[in-house]
Design a protein around this motif. Structure first.
Motif, PDB file in Angstrom:
ATOM      1  N   HIS A   1      61.556  17.560  30.080  1.00  0.00           N
ATOM      2  CA  HIS A   1      61.161  18.129  30.520  1.00  0.00           C
ATOM      3  C   HIS A   1      60.936  17.875  32.235  1.00  0.00           C
ATOM      4  N   ALA A   2      60.198  17.216  32.097  1.00  0.00           N
ATOM      5  CA  ALA A   2      59.454  16.173  33.146  1.00  0.00           C
ATOM      6  C   ALA A   2      60.360  15.673  33.422  1.00  0.00           C
ATOM      7  N   ALA A   3      61.052  14.347  32.841  1.00  0.00           N
ATOM      8  CA  ALA A   3      62.252  13.880  33.277  1.00  0.00           C
ATOM      9  C   ALA A   3      63.416  14.662  33.752  1.00  0.00           C
ATOM     10  N   HIS A   4      63.627  15.618  33.268  1.00  0.00           N
ATOM     11  CA  HIS A   4      65.370  16.470  33.704  1.00  0.00           C
ATOM     12  C   HIS A   4      64.540  16.955  35.081  1.00  0.00           C
ATOM     13  N   LEU A   5      63.437  17.662  35.434  1.00  0.00           N
ATOM     14  CA  LEU A   5      62.980  17.893  36.707  1.00  0.00           C
ATOM     15  C   LEU A   5      62.910  16.657  37.758  1.00  0.00           C
ATOM     16  N   ILE A   6      62.107  15.380  37.517  1.00  0.00           N
ATOM     17  CA  ILE A   6      62.938  14.251  38.293  1.00  0.00           C
ATOM     18  C   ILE A   6      64.276  13.978  39.040  1.00  0.00           C
ATOM     19  N   VAL A   7      64.812  13.292  36.987  1.00  0.00           N
ATOM     20  CA  VAL A   7      66.089  13.165  37.791  1.00  0.00           C
ATOM     21  C   VAL A   7      66.298  13.809  39.032  1.00  0.00           C
ATOM     22  N   HIS A   8      66.388  15.066  38.167  1.00  0.00           N
ATOM     23  CA  HIS A   8      67.054  16.332  38.888  1.00  0.00           C
ATOM     24  C   HIS A   8      66.856  16.181  40.657  1.00  0.00           C
TER      25      HIS A   8
ATOM     26  N   GLU B   1      74.901  18.355  37.263  1.00  0.00           N
ATOM     27  CA  GLU B   1      74.853  18.710  35.874  1.00  0.00           C
ATOM     28  C   GLU B   1      75.320  17.287  35.042  1.00  0.00           C
ATOM     29  N   ASP B   2      76.390  16.956  35.171  1.00  0.00           N
ATOM     30  CA  ASP B   2      76.926  16.063  34.336  1.00  0.00           C
ATOM     31  C   ASP B   2      76.297  14.393  34.705  1.00  0.00           C
ATOM     32  N   GLU B   3      75.639  14.132  36.209  1.00  0.00           N
ATOM     33  CA  GLU B   3      75.278  13.364  36.599  1.00  0.00           C
ATOM     34  C   GLU B   3      73.806  13.856  36.105  1.00  0.00           C
ATOM     35  N   GLU B   4      73.117  14.524  35.886  1.00  0.00           N
ATOM     36  CA  GLU B   4      71.952  14.956  35.084  1.00  0.00           C
ATOM     37  C   GLU B   4      71.725  13.878  33.953  1.00  0.00           C
ATOM     38  N   ARG B   5      73.140  14.690  33.081  1.00  0.00           N
ATOM     39  CA  ARG B   5      73.521  14.656  31.256  1.00  0.00           C
ATOM     40  C   ARG B   5      73.572  13.400  31.162  1.00  0.00           C
ATOM     41  N   HIS B   6      74.258  12.809  32.189  1.00  0.00           N
ATOM     42  CA  HIS B   6      74.896  10.649  32.087  1.00  0.00           C
ATOM     43  C   HIS B   6      73.196  10.254  32.058  1.00  0.00           C
ATOM     44  N   ILE B   7      72.650  10.406  32.916  1.00  0.00           N
ATOM     45  CA  ILE B   7      71.505   9.435  33.502  1.00  0.00           C
ATOM     46  C   ILE B   7      69.923  10.360  32.431  1.00  0.00           C
TER      47      ILE B   7
ATOM     48  N   PRO C   1      69.461  18.736  28.760  1.00  0.00           N
ATOM     49  CA  PRO C   1      68.934  20.184  29.322  1.00  0.00           C
ATOM     50  C   PRO C   1      69.947  20.698  29.338  1.00  0.00           C
ATOM     51  N   TYR C   2      71.037  21.300  28.965  1.00  0.00           N
ATOM     52  CA  TYR C   2      72.308  22.367  29.227  1.00  0.00           C
ATOM     53  C   TYR C   2      71.989  22.941  28.057  1.00  0.00           C
ATOM     54  N   ALA C   3      72.127  21.023  26.833  1.00  0.00           N
ATOM     55  CA  ALA C   3      72.846  22.214  25.683  1.00  0.00           C
ATOM     56  C   ALA C   3      72.504  23.760  24.781  1.00  0.00           C
ATOM     57  N   ALA C   4      71.147  23.939  24.940  1.00  0.00           N
ATOM     58  CA  ALA C   4      71.134  24.807  24.048  1.00  0.00           C
ATOM     59  C   ALA C   4      70.789  26.275  25.358  1.00  0.00           C
ATOM     60  N   ASP C   5      71.088  26.226  26.085  1.00  0.00           N
ATOM     61  CA  ASP C   5      70.139  27.451  27.300  1.00  0.00           C
ATOM     62  C   ASP C   5      70.476  27.459  28.804  1.00  0.00           C
ATOM     63  N   ARG C   6      71.373  27.987  28.650  1.00  0.00           N
ATOM     64  CA  ARG C   6      72.794  27.760  30.062  1.00  0.00           C
ATOM     65  C   ARG C   6      71.477  27.965  31.601  1.00  0.00           C
ATOM     66  N   SER C   7      70.252  28.686  30.646  1.00  0.00           N
ATOM     67  CA  SER C   7      69.278  29.561  32.083  1.00  0.00           C
ATOM     68  C   SER C   7      68.774  28.876  32.238  1.00  0.00           C
ATOM     69  N   CYS C   8      68.642  26.755  31.639  1.00  0.00           N
ATOM     70  CA  CYS C   8      67.334  26.051  32.471  1.00  0.00           C
ATOM     71  C   CYS C   8      67.681  25.340  33.774  1.00  0.00           C
ATOM     72  N   SER C   9      68.397  25.560  34.399  1.00  0.00           N
ATOM     73  CA  SER C   9      68.787  24.585  35.524  1.00  0.00           C
ATOM     74  C   SER C   9      67.681  24.249  36.217  1.00  0.00           C
ATOM     75  N   PRO C  10      67.645  23.798  36.568  1.00  0.00           N
ATOM     76  CA  PRO C  10      65.611  23.436  37.992  1.00  0.00           C
ATOM     77  C   PRO C  10      66.308  24.693  38.800  1.00  0.00           C
ATOM     78  N   ALA C  11      65.038  25.687  39.014  1.00  0.00           N
ATOM     79  CA  ALA C  11      65.234  26.647  40.255  1.00  0.00           C
ATOM     80  C   ALA C  11      64.910  25.763  41.514  1.00  0.00           C
ATOM     81  N   GLY C  12      64.527  24.838  41.133  1.00  0.00           N
ATOM     82  CA  GLY C  12      64.229  24.159  43.126  1.00  0.00           C
ATOM     83  C   GLY C  12      65.487  23.523  44.465  1.00  0.00           C
TER      84      GLY C  12
END
Length: 157
Positions: A102-109, A130-136, A145-156
């Protein structure tokens, strides 16, 4: 590409990802076809500082997971990322994800935001980001990070 990275720990450092991981995640998210040099600071903060920054810069009175402050874009990228460690930990637990993933996802985002990516203007922009995040993240060996829960998009932002 030259990356000058500063990692600051304004919260319990032992709970935060190590600098080597942060550097790997930032570097993975930088576009080497555009960026020749990047000066990036990543600051891990507590909920109080995260909330104050989100209120001051976004007008939202809560601690968010990641904030991005781009100062310069293009060949020479400069900007700051602020990660609220308690929000990172809470979200990882709620979403059943490894803290490092999750930390990696937030840093990439956040790093994508520094480069001008946006997910708030249109659904098309959000899908592209989101596609670019998935690729990276896939290149880093991290599951979608979006596969299980569509509500997990970083809010910041």
């Amino acid at each position: 590409m030259r990356l000058n990275l500063s990692v600051q720990y304004a919260t319990a450092r032992d709970a935060c990802p190590p600098r080597e991981d942060v550097k790997r995640w930032v570097r993975a998210a930088l576009d080497p076809d555009v960026i020749g040099r990047a000066d990036v600071t990543v600051r891990f903060v507590d909920a109080e500082e995260g909330r104050a920054l989100n209120l001051e810069y976004r007008g939202r009175d809560y601690a968010t997971n990641v904030l991005s402050f781009p100062y310069q874009q293009g060949e020479h990228l400069a900007g700051d990322l602020v990660v609220c460690q308690p929000v990172l930990e809470r979200e990882a637990a709620e979403q059943g994800k490894a803290l490092a993933d999750h930390a990696a996802h937030l840093i990439v985002h956040g790093t994508l935001h520094l480069q001008g990516w946006d997910h708030e203007t249109s659904d098309q922009d959000a899908d592209a980001m989101e596609d670019e995040e998935r690729h990276i993240l896939g290149g880093l060996g991290i599951a979608d990070p979006y596969a299980a829960d569509r509500s997990c998009s970083p809010a910041g932002g």
